[in-house]
Design a protein around this motif. Structure first.
Motif, PDB file in Angstrom:
ATOM      1  N   ARG A   1      85.514 -60.600 -42.962  1.00  0.00           N
ATOM      2  CA  ARG A   1      84.620 -61.012 -41.861  1.00  0.00           C
ATOM      3  C   ARG A   1      85.170 -60.905 -40.370  1.00  0.00           C
ATOM      4  O   ARG A   1      84.324 -60.345 -39.432  1.00  0.00           O
ATOM      5  CB  ARG A   1      84.122 -62.273 -41.995  1.00  0.00           C
ATOM      6  CG  ARG A   1      83.187 -62.982 -40.938  1.00  0.00           C
ATOM      7  CD  ARG A   1      81.877 -62.334 -41.259  1.00  0.00           C
ATOM      8  NE  ARG A   1      81.034 -62.795 -40.038  1.00  0.00           N
ATOM      9  CZ  ARG A   1      79.649 -62.231 -39.466  1.00  0.00           C
ATOM     10  NH1 ARG A   1      79.291 -61.045 -40.170  1.00  0.00           N
ATOM     11  NH2 ARG A   1      79.066 -62.782 -38.910  1.00  0.00           N
ATOM     12  N   THR A   2      86.465 -60.970 -40.297  1.00  0.00           N
ATOM     13  CA  THR A   2      87.049 -61.002 -38.983  1.00  0.00           C
ATOM     14  C   THR A   2      87.051 -59.733 -38.364  1.00  0.00           C
ATOM     15  O   THR A   2      86.798 -59.199 -37.376  1.00  0.00           O
ATOM     16  CB  THR A   2      88.454 -61.524 -39.181  1.00  0.00           C
ATOM     17  OG1 THR A   2      88.479 -63.036 -39.600  1.00  0.00           O
ATOM     18  CG2 THR A   2      89.208 -61.671 -37.803  1.00  0.00           C
TER      19      THR A   2
ATOM     20  N   THR B   1      87.416 -53.420 -50.958  1.00  0.00           N
ATOM     21  CA  THR B   1      86.649 -53.528 -49.680  1.00  0.00           C
ATOM     22  C   THR B   1      87.335 -52.814 -48.404  1.00  0.00           C
ATOM     23  O   THR B   1      86.501 -52.195 -47.747  1.00  0.00           O
ATOM     24  CB  THR B   1      86.551 -55.072 -49.401  1.00  0.00           C
ATOM     25  OG1 THR B   1      85.852 -55.707 -50.543  1.00  0.00           O
ATOM     26  CG2 THR B   1      85.448 -55.106 -48.233  1.00  0.00           C
TER      27      THR B   1
ATOM     28  N   ALA C   1      87.073 -63.126 -47.983  1.00  0.00           N
ATOM     29  CA  ALA C   1      86.068 -63.043 -47.123  1.00  0.00           C
ATOM     30  C   ALA C   1      86.458 -63.009 -45.636  1.00  0.00           C
ATOM     31  O   ALA C   1      85.801 -62.366 -44.970  1.00  0.00           O
ATOM     32  CB  ALA C   1      85.029 -64.119 -47.511  1.00  0.00           C
ATOM     33  N   LEU C   2      87.217 -64.142 -45.259  1.00  0.00           N
ATOM     34  CA  LEU C   2      87.607 -64.313 -43.864  1.00  0.00           C
ATOM     35  C   LEU C   2      88.413 -62.833 -43.419  1.00  0.00           C
ATOM     36  O   LEU C   2      88.001 -62.654 -42.236  1.00  0.00           O
ATOM     37  CB  LEU C   2      88.380 -65.404 -43.769  1.00  0.00           C
ATOM     38  CG  LEU C   2      88.905 -65.873 -42.256  1.00  0.00           C
ATOM     39  CD1 LEU C   2      87.776 -65.991 -41.571  1.00  0.00           C
ATOM     40  CD2 LEU C   2      89.749 -67.080 -42.401  1.00  0.00           C
TER      41      LEU C   2
ATOM     42  N   GLU D   1      84.860 -57.349 -39.139  1.00  0.00           N
ATOM     43  CA  GLU D   1      83.579 -56.911 -39.098  1.00  0.00           C
ATOM     44  C   GLU D   1      83.116 -57.476 -37.628  1.00  0.00           C
ATOM     45  O   GLU D   1      82.548 -56.826 -36.519  1.00  0.00           O
ATOM     46  CB  GLU D   1      82.743 -57.239 -39.991  1.00  0.00           C
ATOM     47  CG  GLU D   1      82.791 -56.708 -41.224  1.00  0.00           C
ATOM     48  CD  GLU D   1      81.912 -57.405 -42.357  1.00  0.00           C
ATOM     49  OE1 GLU D   1      81.806 -56.974 -43.354  1.00  0.00           O
ATOM     50  OE2 GLU D   1      81.295 -58.576 -42.070  1.00  0.00           O
ATOM     51  N   VAL D   2      83.669 -58.762 -37.087  1.00  0.00           N
ATOM     52  CA  VAL D   2      83.338 -59.302 -35.953  1.00  0.00           C
ATOM     53  C   VAL D   2      84.074 -58.743 -34.677  1.00  0.00           C
ATOM     54  O   VAL D   2      83.552 -58.253 -33.687  1.00  0.00           O
ATOM     55  CB  VAL D   2      83.760 -60.833 -35.896  1.00  0.00           C
ATOM     56  CG1 VAL D   2      83.816 -61.488 -34.712  1.00  0.00           C
ATOM     57  CG2 VAL D   2      82.751 -61.618 -36.662  1.00  0.00           C
TER      58      VAL D   2
ATOM     59  N   SER E   1      83.610 -62.462 -55.316  1.00  0.00           N
ATOM     60  CA  SER E   1      84.564 -61.846 -54.536  1.00  0.00           C
ATOM     61  C   SER E   1      84.977 -60.605 -54.527  1.00  0.00           C
ATOM     62  O   SER E   1      85.919 -60.533 -55.922  1.00  0.00           O
ATOM     63  CB  SER E   1      85.604 -62.918 -54.027  1.00  0.00           C
ATOM     64  OG  SER E   1      86.518 -62.335 -53.228  1.00  0.00           O
TER      65      SER E   1
END
Length: 427
Positions: A248-249, A418, A244-245, A251-252, A412
């Motif tokens: 998410r990283t 993903t 997930a990190l 995406e940020v 997950s």
């Protein structure tokens, strides 16, 4: 006519074997260059640690420049950034086209600069992608039909993974379990033909020794299997959080549209370089750290927590730099840290004769890998071939089963699914 059909059917195996030799030579050369880059980086750090605080800026500048240059190289070639495994999977699913002309030099040069400068990235991603690119080119030049050419692209991607870790069986299982999700006799045979010659050719450059040799361990008693089951549950949760990190990283970083990609890569490189100046074990692919833990090298509980926390964040951050580089090797180091730390916590409760820290480190490598990638058999086979820890087969299977189920129950998705969807959306 029958003889022609027979030759046409067998030509693909000849092409796979010959192209496998090239994968081995390219992948072996890539590994050799990275080994010498590590030595050069260690020499630079030794000089930087001399008198004067200004020397600490040398690794910061080195990694920032390396990340920026590697990002610049990747920008010139589509799909050159990142691991490349998601692109190999997309080609198999006929969602993307295979590329070979400029992808190979971009992956080689960009991966060498990025990983060699100290980013927390793995060598396996570039080698898998280069292997697949060689397979694609060989399929065209060998005049194979479209289906055989697609299989060869995938098969030699598996040969690339085998070369990256000197794990021929791991390359085969990776193709069947992770890339294709199927076992086709012809695909298996093509992968075997390419993998055997690739590993043999790479051995001429980097040798055939175990990638992560470890101190001898005894088979853990059977009563410890429930312990490894619980350990696998925790590793699966850790893997789900790491996956997930990573996403998410990315995406940020995507939202930072006003910051040029090369500048973003340089900033990330500078941060990683600052960590390197503090302690080299916090950065890089992680092989040296894993080897130290498996060989019985001791780290205090505080050092284990620090390494675990920093590398947990530094891996996704390095991947967001948009340079060539993979996820596998840093995951294995993270798993070794998690296993060693878990043993440190549990050792007061374990009776005499229980498994030691090296056994927990090996099982942790495969279990955390499984929690992120969701390929338990690949994790088990890879780790067993890399370490030679065949006696840990039952704990490995138990923990990886628990890790896969736990990550799935937590919702997950496999990280490469993903990343593949993300790649196709951005394309």
């Amino acid at each position: 006519m029958a003889r022609r059909r027979g030759w046409g059917a067998g030509r693909a195996f000849v092409v796979a074997a010959l192209a496998g030799c090239l994968v081995g030579l390219v992948g072996g050369a890539f590994r050799w260059c990275l080994e010498h880059a590590d030595l050069l980086r260690a020499s630079v750090l030794e000089v930087a640690a001399g008198p004067g605080g200004a020397g600490r800026l040398i690794p910061v500048a080195l990694t920032a420049a390396g990340a920026a240059l590697a990002c610049l190289i990747a920008l010139r070639v589509p799909h050159a950034a990142g691991s490349g495994i998601q692109h190999v999977e997309a080609v198999w699913r006929q969602e993307a086209e295979a590329r070979s002309a400029w992808l190979l030099p971009a992956k080689f040069a960009g991966g060498l600069v990025a990983i060699g400068s100290g980013l927390v990235l793995g060598r396996e991603g570039p080698i898998v992608h280069m292997g697949a690119a060689i397979g694609s080119g060989a399929g065209r030049r060998g005049r194979l039909d479209a289906e055989d050419a697609r299989m060869l692209h995938t098969a030699l991607g598996g040969a690339g993974l085998a070369v990256a870790f000197t794990a021929p069986l791991g390359g085969l299982v990776f193709v069947c379990e992770e890339v294709t999700g199927t076992v086709r006799p012809r695909l298996v045979l093509l992968t075997l033909a390419g993998t055997v010659t690739a590993v043999a050719a790479s051995g001429l450059i980097v040798g055939d020794a175990l990638v992560l040799p470890m101190s001898a361990v005894a088979a853990p008693p059977l009563w410890m299997l429930p312990v490894f089951l619980l350990f696998g549950v925790a590793a699966g949760a850790l893997g789900a959080a790491y996956s997930a990190l990573v996403v998410r990283t990315l995406e940020v970083c995507d939202r930072l549209t006003r910051v040029p990609l090369v500048v973003r890569a340089a900033v990330i490189g500078a941060l990683v370089g600052a960590l390197m100046a503090f302690d080299p074990l916090l950065t890089g692919g992680g092989d040296q750290l894993s080897e130290r833990l498996l060989a019985g090298g001791s780290l205090s509980a505080a050092a284990l927590v620090l390494c675990l926390a920093v590398r947990f964040v530094a891996g996704p951050l390095s991947y967001a730099a948009a340079t060539p580089g993979g996820l596998f090797a840093p995951l294995l180091a993270l798993g070794a840290l998690w296993g060693t730390f878990t043993h440190e916590l549990a050792s007061p409760l374990l009776p005499a004769g229980a498994a030691g820290p090296a056994a927990f480190a090996v099982v942790g490598m495969a279990a955390v890998f499984t929690g992120v990638v969701r390929a338990p058999l690949t994790g088990v086979v890879l780790v067993a071939e890399m370490t030679g820890a065949g006696v840990l087969l039952l704990p490995l299977l138990t923990a990886c089963f628990a890790a896969a189920v736990t990550a799935d129950r937590l919702g997950s998705p496999p990280v490469y699914d993903t990343l593949r969807r993300r790649m196709l959306q951005r394309a």
